[in-house]
Design a protein around this motif. Structure first.
Motif, PDB file in Angstrom:
ATOM      1  N   ASP A 220     -32.009  -1.997  40.858  1.00 23.12           N
ATOM      2  CA  ASP A 220     -32.869  -3.148  41.162  1.00 23.12           C
ATOM      3  C   ASP A 220     -34.323  -2.670  41.136  1.00 23.12           C
ATOM      4  O   ASP A 220     -34.729  -1.858  41.976  1.00 23.12           O
ATOM      5  CB  ASP A 220     -32.484  -3.672  42.554  1.00 23.12           C
ATOM      6  N   GLN A 223     -36.462  -2.148  44.159  1.00 19.72           N
ATOM      7  CA  GLN A 223     -36.252  -1.034  45.101  1.00 19.72           C
ATOM      8  C   GLN A 223     -37.000   0.230  44.689  1.00 19.72           C
ATOM      9  O   GLN A 223     -36.923   1.245  45.377  1.00 19.72           O
ATOM     10  CB  GLN A 223     -34.750  -0.732  45.225  1.00 19.72           C
ATOM     11  N   THR A 251     -33.689   0.662  34.599  1.00 16.45           N
ATOM     12  CA  THR A 251     -33.837  -0.787  34.833  1.00 16.45           C
ATOM     13  C   THR A 251     -33.706  -1.585  33.532  1.00 16.45           C
ATOM     14  O   THR A 251     -33.549  -2.792  33.564  1.00 16.45           O
ATOM     15  CB  THR A 251     -35.194  -1.122  35.504  1.00 16.45           C
ATOM     16  N   HIS A 263     -23.762   0.819  40.319  1.00 19.91           N
ATOM     17  CA  HIS A 263     -24.914   0.202  40.996  1.00 19.91           C
ATOM     18  C   HIS A 263     -25.576   1.241  41.879  1.00 19.91           C
ATOM     19  O   HIS A 263     -24.931   1.783  42.773  1.00 19.91           O
ATOM     20  CB  HIS A 263     -24.458  -0.958  41.874  1.00 19.91           C
TER      21      HIS A 263
END
Ligand SMILES: Cc1cc2nc3c(=O)[nH]c(=O)nc-3n(C[C@H](O)[C@H](O)[C@H](O)COP(=O)(O)OP(=O)(O)OC[C@H]3O[C@@H](n4cnc5c(N)ncnc54)[C@H](O)[C@@H]3O)c2cc1C
Length: 434
Positions: A220, A223, A251, A263
């Motif tokens: 993500d 983050q 990403t 993940h």
């Protein structure tokens, strides 16, 4: 008289100690004792099966084992076949190099549920550790959570999403290859309490996650900080900058790019494992990092999953008749000296951290202490241990025996695999006949 030395445990720390004694020119005999018929400790049962280059360090240790000073006593468990007290009576110096090969759990409610398997156990299973052949982990759910943001967590995630073809030149045992291949696992969540800057991955291992055939890493972008900031240690700074750059590159991947996903989740503190008898999910609290520490934000979320693998470190167990530090899970020692003629090296001394070569200085220190403390040897060493084990009916595996086991494993290797590991002690001992 020659100093008699017994080293309990033949992982890196045990071998570095033997090597240091030899290189120092200490007049000694060195008996390398291991509870398994196979030497090399976590090089065989910890280092990932698809990282064969790393395992090659065992060739250097083989040279040490073959030195005229050394004798391998495999299949001899201290505490079962001979006690530490007995060994100390037989040897001038005894070195504890038994490692820290046990699970450390997170310490949250629900960790006793079926479907929670510590990393030491899970890694041992896919590395064909004979104690874990019958583990039969339940891989029947699509989601798996690995708790931890270090190299062991990455190893586990990678092994779970690689294809049979990608593992062809590894020594992953067939039972694990088949279980993983036929499992419905599509998503592995690798979660850390702190942020990407604090994660302990080495960069080579991290980058590997972007080069998998059937799986992509998902990160993500929200983050990821823009910069690492200034750190005191230039080496740390470089590593973390590289890791941040790699994560930024990740990403670009989208879930649709591959059928399987790893993940990378940060700022997530596991608080409870959910479900009845079996794991059905994990509840986590979002965190922020304050002064290097993860602090809860009071915001919670859940991930549904059927398997949770805490990869938050290993731990050692107390050694009988030796003072043990229950807080840090290491033997009590003074620079490696545990008591008269008793020394500690490697993970049982320092705790489970660092790479293989991190254990080398421990060996050098122990060798120096032994040379200083023992002076003239007084105790019989192997001439007492041999008859003791014979009397107890122990089938001692010599280094020559181990080489026969190893040759049989290499001869049985399928395709590009380096070996087909034996999975049980019986199989190994059968190779040796009577
Ligand atoms: C999953 C995992 C992956 C890793 N990957 C890497 C990597 O890729 N590269 C790297 O550099 N480092 C890696 N490491 C770190 C490295 O394996 C350790 O630093 C190293 O193995 C620790 O050495 P040790 O000798 O203290 O313990 P160990 O290697 O655990 O050796 C301990 C030995 O003691 C024996 N023993 C235990 N109890 C007894 C007893 N009662 N009687 C007789 N023998 C006994 C055991 O059978 C074992 O052979 C990894 C570690 C883990 C856990």
């Amino acid at each position: 008289m020659t100093i008699s030395v017994a080293i309990i445990g033949t992982g890196p720390a045990g071998f570095y100690t033997a090597d240091a004694l030899i290189k120092k020119g200490v007049d000694c005999t060195i008996d390398l004792i291991d509870r398994l018929p196979t030497p090399y400790g976590l090089i065989r049962f910890g280092v990932a099966p698809d990282h064969q280059t790393t395992k090659k360090v065992s060739r250097t240790f083989e040279k040490t084992a073959l030195s005229e000073h050394c004798h391998f006593f495999g299949n001899v468990e201290v505490g079962r076949d001979v006690s530490l007290v007995e060994l100390r009576e037989m040897y001038d110096a005894v070195v504890l190099a038994v490692g820290a090969g046990h699970d450390r759990l997170v310490g949250i409610p629900g960790e006793d549920k079926k479907g929670v398997i510590g990393s030491a156990t899970f890694v041992g299973w896919y590395n064909a550790h004979p104690d874990l052949r019958n583990l039969d982990p339940d891989l029947s759910s699509g989601n798996v959570v690995v708790i931890g943001n270090g190299n062991v967590a990455i190893d586990i995630a990678r092994v779970l999403v690689k294809t049979r073809e990608e593992m062809a030149d590894s020594d992953l045992p067939e039972y694990a290859t088949a279980a993983i291949e036929t499992s419905p696992i599509t998503d592995v969540y690798m979660l850390g309490r702190r942020g990407p800057i604090e994660a302990k991955f080495t960069n080579v291992e991290l980058r590997e996650m972007g080069e998998l055939k059937n799986a992509v890493p998902l990160v993500d972008p929200a983050q990821l900080p823009d910069e690492v900031g200034d750190l005191d240690n230039p080496r740390d700074q470089r590593l973390r900058e590289k890791n941040l750059a790699t994560l930024k590159e990740f990403t670009k991947f989208k879930a649709a790019d591959a059928p399987k996903h790893v993940h990378f989740g940060f700022y997530a503190n596991p608080v409870e494992i959910l479900g009845g008898d079996r794991v059905e999910g994990l509840r986590l609290e979002k965190t922020k990092v304050d002064g290097g520490r993860a602090v809860g934000t009071g915001e919670f979320f859940e991930i549904a999953c059927g398997l949770v693998i805490p990869a938050v470190g290993y731990r050692s167990l107390p050694v009988a008749d030796v003072p043990f530090d229950d807080k840090n899970f290491v033997v009590v020692h003074d620079d490696g000296r545990v008591g008269p003629g008793l020394y500690a090296v490697g993970w049982i001394k320092r705790g489970p951290s660092g790479v293989i070569s991190t254990n080398r200085p421990d060996g050098a220190t122990a060798a120096t202490h032994i040379a200083e403390d023992c002076g003239e040897g007084r105790k019989p060493g192997r001439t007492a241990l041999g008859p003791h084990l014979a009397e107890r009916g122990v089938r001692v595996v010599t280094f020559g025996d181990w080489k026969k086991i190893e040759s049989a494993e290499i001869a049985a290797a399928p395709g590009a695999a380096p070996r087909r590991k034996f999975e049980t002690l019986t199989e190994m001992l059968d190779v040796l006949g009577n």
